[in-house]
Design an enzyme around this catalytic site. Structure first.
Site, PDB file in Angstrom:
ATOM      1  N   LYS A   1      37.297  32.484  50.515  1.00  0.00           N
ATOM      2  CA  LYS A   1      36.266  31.257  50.596  1.00  0.00           C
ATOM      3  C   LYS A   1      34.680  32.147  50.622  1.00  0.00           C
ATOM      4  O   LYS A   1      34.596  33.118  51.402  1.00  0.00           O
ATOM      5  CB  LYS A   1      36.442  30.703  52.196  1.00  0.00           C
ATOM      6  CG  LYS A   1      35.236  29.434  52.251  1.00  0.00           C
ATOM      7  CD  LYS A   1      35.713  28.914  53.738  1.00  0.00           C
ATOM      8  CE  LYS A   1      35.044  27.201  53.694  1.00  0.00           C
ATOM      9  NZ  LYS A   1      35.611  26.680  54.758  1.00  0.00           N
TER      10      LYS A   1
ATOM     11  N   TYR B   1      51.536  33.045  32.663  1.00  0.00           N
ATOM     12  CA  TYR B   1      50.272  32.984  33.573  1.00  0.00           C
ATOM     13  C   TYR B   1      49.523  31.606  33.527  1.00  0.00           C
ATOM     14  O   TYR B   1      48.900  31.335  34.418  1.00  0.00           O
ATOM     15  CB  TYR B   1      49.531  34.174  33.248  1.00  0.00           C
ATOM     16  CG  TYR B   1      48.996  34.375  31.895  1.00  0.00           C
ATOM     17  CD1 TYR B   1      48.083  33.696  31.235  1.00  0.00           C
ATOM     18  CD2 TYR B   1      49.347  35.292  30.891  1.00  0.00           C
ATOM     19  CE1 TYR B   1      47.452  33.507  30.016  1.00  0.00           C
ATOM     20  CE2 TYR B   1      48.831  35.408  29.727  1.00  0.00           C
ATOM     21  CZ  TYR B   1      48.098  34.581  29.187  1.00  0.00           C
ATOM     22  OH  TYR B   1      47.558  34.781  27.910  1.00  0.00           O
TER      23      TYR B   1
END
Length: 118
Positions: free
Chosen positions: A98, A53
């Protein structure tokens, strides 16, 4: 098969079509899901056999830091790099959000989700 999920990776960058977005920037959140065969890692208890990861996070951070006009383009770059660098991944899905997009009104975030099978 196994699934690894990285959630809410927060990165500041400058994506968008507007000149203001390029200049000022914004915060982004990334969720990443990757599928791979975890059997060897389960048996060996060794990182070399696992889907790392740390590497996935580095790919996300690298690609989100490169300016693009469209979030779709950023997502595609993330998925392409995962396929190139992590050959044990069979499927990946990325969600790029966003925060506080400049769209006139209060919108917490706008998100793009792309997925790819390898």
């Amino acid at each position: 098969m196994g699934i690894i999920i990285l959630e809410n990776i927060k990165i500041y960058s400058n994506h968008g079509c507007l000149e203001e977005e390029a200049r000022i920037g914004s915060d982004y959140l990334v969720d990443l899901e990757a599928h791979a065969d975890f059997r060897s890692a389960c048996e060996s208890d060794e990182l070399v056999d696992a889907l790392d990861y740390v590497t996935l996070n580095a790919i996300v951070k690298d690609e989100v830091s490169i300016r693009s006009k469209l979030l779709e383009h950023v997502c595609k770059r993330i998925l392409d790099r995962i396929g190139q660098e992590l050959t044990n991944v069979t499927y990946a899905k990325v969600k790029l959000s966003k925060l506080n997009p400049p769209i006139g009104g209060h919108v917490e975030k706008v998100s793009i989700i792309l997925e790819k099978s390898y």
